[in-house]
Design an enzyme around this catalytic site. Structure first.
Site, short mmCIF file in Angstrom:
data_model
loop_
_atom_site.label_atom_id
_atom_site.label_comp_id
_atom_site.label_asym_id
_atom_site.label_seq_id
_atom_site.Cartn_x
_atom_site.Cartn_y
_atom_site.Cartn_z
N GLY A 34 -13.63 -5.00 0.56
CA GLY A 34 -14.14 -5.99 1.45
C GLY A 34 -13.10 -6.95 2.12
O GLY A 34 -13.47 -7.77 3.09
N LEU A 38 -6.12 -3.76 1.73
CA LEU A 38 -5.95 -3.04 0.44
C LEU A 38 -5.00 -3.68 -0.64
O LEU A 38 -4.16 -4.46 -0.38
CB LEU A 38 -5.53 -1.52 0.46
CG LEU A 38 -6.40 -0.87 1.25
CD1 LEU A 38 -5.92 0.60 1.68
CD2 LEU A 38 -7.59 -0.56 0.50
N GLY A 115 -19.27 -3.35 -0.24
CA GLY A 115 -19.93 -2.24 -0.68
C GLY A 115 -21.02 -2.69 -1.82
O GLY A 115 -20.77 -3.88 -2.47
N HIS A 441 27.12 0.15 -21.94
CA HIS A 441 27.73 -1.47 -22.12
C HIS A 441 28.40 -1.79 -20.85
O HIS A 441 28.92 -0.98 -20.10
CB HIS A 441 28.77 -1.43 -23.16
CG HIS A 441 29.37 -2.54 -23.33
ND1 HIS A 441 28.94 -3.75 -24.02
CD2 HIS A 441 30.57 -3.10 -23.14
CE1 HIS A 441 29.79 -4.83 -23.79
NE2 HIS A 441 30.81 -4.23 -23.33
#
Ligand SMILES: Cc1cc2nc3c(=O)[nH]c(=O)nc-3n(C[C@H](O)[C@H](O)[C@H](O)COP(=O)(O)OP(=O)(O)OC[C@H]3O[C@@H](n4cnc5c(N)ncnc54)[C@H](O)[C@@H]3O)c2cc1C
Length: 462
Positions: A34, A38, A115, A441
Site C-alpha cells: 500500500g 516495495l 489489502g 591475516h
C-alpha cells in the site's frame, strides 16, 4: 477476479522475499503493497536509510577523529544536509526499484494498494477482489509511543521523522536506548547536535550481553552522547521553540526535565495489522497485538499465514526474510525451517555491536556450565592500524562439550564477523573447530579465532 495460489499482503522483507520464493517454487503469486514502494519499513524508513545516514556521518566522524593522525591534514568538509538526504533517497530508490525488477523477473504480480481480507481465501485491493488458495500476512509494524507524548513528526518524531528532519537540530533527546535510538542518536551527534539518551532501564540495549552493553555505553559517552538511565519519561511539553521532556528518576522518585529542539521517541515498535479485517475473520491474536501462529506460521484460519514483525519474535528484517522463505516452502508442500536460536542482532554504531545465541546472563540463569573466551581488539593488528581497537569478542562455549553457545562482539565490522559464528553454530561446531580454522591475516576476523583459542589453551596475542 484474478485467482492466485498465494497472495502476500505487505511488500517488506518478509513479504517480498516470501512472494519471490513462492514464485520460484512454481506458485502463481501476487504481493500487495500500500505504501507506493516495495521494501517495507526496512527499505523505505528503516534499515537502509538509517545505514545510509550512519555511513555518511561515520565518514565525517573519521575525518574529525582520525584523518590528521594519518597525515591527512587540514581536511575540512561542509555538511550539506539536503544533499545527504538526497543521497539517502537515491539509496532507497535504487533498492526499492531493484525489488520491482525481481518481481518482474520471477513473475510475481505486484498489486498496488491497501489489502484487506473480506473472507477466507479472498483479498480486496481497491475495488477488486482476488481469490487465493493461501494468504500470507506480512504487514509489519509501526512505531510505538508512550502515554503523554504526542508525535507530530516535526519536532517530536519517531524514527520515520528522524530520518528526514528538515534541518540538523542543535539538540535532541532520544527516548529509549535500544538499537534505533542509539543508531539515530549517533547520526545526529556526529552531525553536531547535543544528544541525550533517556532510558527507563538501568542499562542501554536491553537484553544484550551486560559487558557489551557497558562497553558500548562507555564508547558512546566518549563520543559525546549523554545518557540518563533509570528514568521514567512522563511526557513531552511542546512550546514554539523547544520541547521539554519530563522524567522521574526511578532510584529516588525525583522529578527532572530536559529541553531539546527535537525529541526522538524510540521506545519500540508494535505489530501493524489494522484494516485487514482479522477480527471479523476470527483470527486469533496475542495480547500484544501479534497474529498468533503455530510452528508453520499458520494462523487459526485455514489457508491464512503470518510472518515477520506482525508475529512474535525479534523485529528484524532478516528474521522476517527467513520466515518469508520458510512459509513459502511450507505452502509449496516442503519443509520450511527457521532456527530461532541462531538469529544475529547488530547495532550499526561505531564501533558496531553484534551478538548471536545466549548471553552470559541467560546461561547463568539456566545454571549452565560454560567457558568464556574473550579477546580484545587491542591485540588485533588490523584494528589498531585503523584506530578501531576499542572493543572485544566474547565467545561462550559449553564447559563439557565445547559447543559454541553464543558470541557477543563490540568492535570493527562486528556485524559481518558474527556470521562465521552463526555458521559454526548452525553446524553444531565447538570453539576448538573455530580455533583450528585458518583465518587470513591481517583481518578483524582473527579476533574471533583468538576468542575461540581463549576458550581452550589460550589466545596468542592477549
Ligand atoms: C529506523 C529503523 C531501523 C531499522 N534497522 C534495522 C536493521 O538495521 N536491521 C534489521 O534487521 N532490522 C531493522 N529494522 C527493523 C526492520 O525494518 C523490520 O524488522 C522489518 O522491516 C520487518 O519486515 P516485515 O516484512 O515484517 O514488515 P515491514 O518491513 O514493516 O513491511 C510491511 C509492509 O506491509 C505494508 N502493509 C501493511 N499493511 C498493508 C495492507 N493492508 N495492504 C498492503 N500493504 C500493507 C506496509 O506498507 C509495509 O510496507 C529497523 C527498523 C527501523 C524503524
Amino acid at each position: 477476479m484474478a485467482e492466485f495460489d498465494v497472495i502476500v499482503i505487505g511488500g517488506g522483507p518478509g513479504g517480498y522475499v516470501c512472494a519471490i520464493r513462492c514464485a520460484q517454487l512454481g506458485l502463481k503469486t501476487a504481493c500487495v503493497e500500500g505504501r507506493g514502494a516495495l521494501g517495507g519499513t526496512c527499505l523505505n524508513v528503516g534499515c537502509i536509510p538509517s545505514k545510509a545516514l550512519l555511513h555518511a556521518t561515520h565518514e565525517l566522524h573519521e575525518m574529525h577523529e582520525n584523518f590528521d593522525k594519518m597525515g591527512l591534514t587540514n581536511a575540512k568538509v561542509k555538511v550539506d544536509w539536503a544533499k545527504m538526504q538526497s543521497y539517502k533517497q537515491d539509496v532507497i530508490d535504487g533498492n526499492t526499484k531493484g525489488i520491482e525488477f525481481l518481481f518482474k523477473k520471477n513473475k510475481v504480480t505486484y498489486l498496488q494498494g491497501w489489502g484487506s481480507i473480506p473472507a477466507a481465501g479472498q483479498v480486496k485491493v481497491g475495488d477488486e477482489v482476488h481469490s487465493a488458495k493461501n494468504i500470507v500476512i506480512a504487514t509489519g509494524s509501526e512505531a510505538a509511543s508512550l502515554p503523554g507524548i504526542e508525535i507530530d513528526e516535526q519536532t517530536v518524531v519517531t524514527s520515520t521523522g528522524a530520518l528526514s528532519l528538515p534541518k540538523i537540530p542543535k539538540s535532541m533527546v532520544v527516548i529509549g536506548a535500544g538499537v534505533i535510538g542509539l543508531e539515530l542518536g549517533s547520526v545526529y551527534k556526529r552531525l553536531g547536535a547535543d544528544v541525550t539518551v533517556v532510558e527507563y532501564l538501568d542499562a542501554i540495549t536491553p537484553g544484550m550481553d551486560a559487558e557489551v552493553a557497558k562497553g558500548l555505553q562507555k564508547i558512546l559517552t566518549k563520543q559525546g552522547l549523554n545518557f540518563v538511565l533509570g528514568a521514567a519519561v512522563s511526557g513531552v511539553e511542546k512550546s514554539k521553540s523547544k520541547n521539554t521532556v519530563k522524567y522521574t528518576l526511578r532510584k529516588d522518585d525525583s522529578a527532572h526535565e530536559i529541553e531539546a529542539e527535537v525529541v526522538l521517541v524510540a521506545t519500540g515498535r508494535k505489530p501493524f495489522t489494522g484494516g485487514l479485517g482479522l477480527e471479523a475473520l476470527g483470527v486469533e491474536m496475542l495480547p500484544r497485538g501479534q497474529v498468533k501462529t503455530n510452528d508453520h506460521w499458520a494462523t487459526s484460519v485455514p489457508g491464512l499465514y503470518a510472518i515477520g514483525d506482525a508475529i512474535v519474535g525479534p523485529m528484524l528484517a532478516h528474521k522476517a526474510e527467513d520466515e518469508g522463505m520458510a512459509v513459502a516452502e511450507v505452502i509449496a508442500g516442503k519443509h520450511g525451517h527457521v532456527n530461532y536460536d541462531v538469529i544475529p542482532g547488530v547495532i550499526y554504531t561505531t564501533p558496531e555491536v553484534a551478538s548471536v545465541g545466549k548471553t552470559e546472563e541467560v546461561l547463568k540463569q539456566e545454571g549452565r556450565a560454560y567457558r568464556v573466551g574473550k579477546f580484545s581488539f587491542m591485540g588485533n593488528g588490523r584494528a589498531k592500524a585503523v584506530f578501531q581497537a576499542d572493543g572485544f569478542v566474547k565467545l561462550l562455549a559449553d564447559a563439557t562439550t565445547d559447543r559454541i553457545l553464543g558470541c557477543h562482539i563490540i568492535g570493527p565490522g562486528a556485524g559481518d564477523l558474527i556470521h562465521e559464528v552463526c555458521v559454526a553454530m548452525e553446524f553444531g561446531a565447538s570453539a576448538q573447530d573455530l580455533a583450528l580454522t585458518c583465518h587470513a591475516h591481517p583481518t578483524y576476523s582473527e579476533a574471533v579465532r583468538e576468542a575461540a583459542l581463549a576458550c581452550g589453551d589460550g589466545a596468542i596475542h592477549a
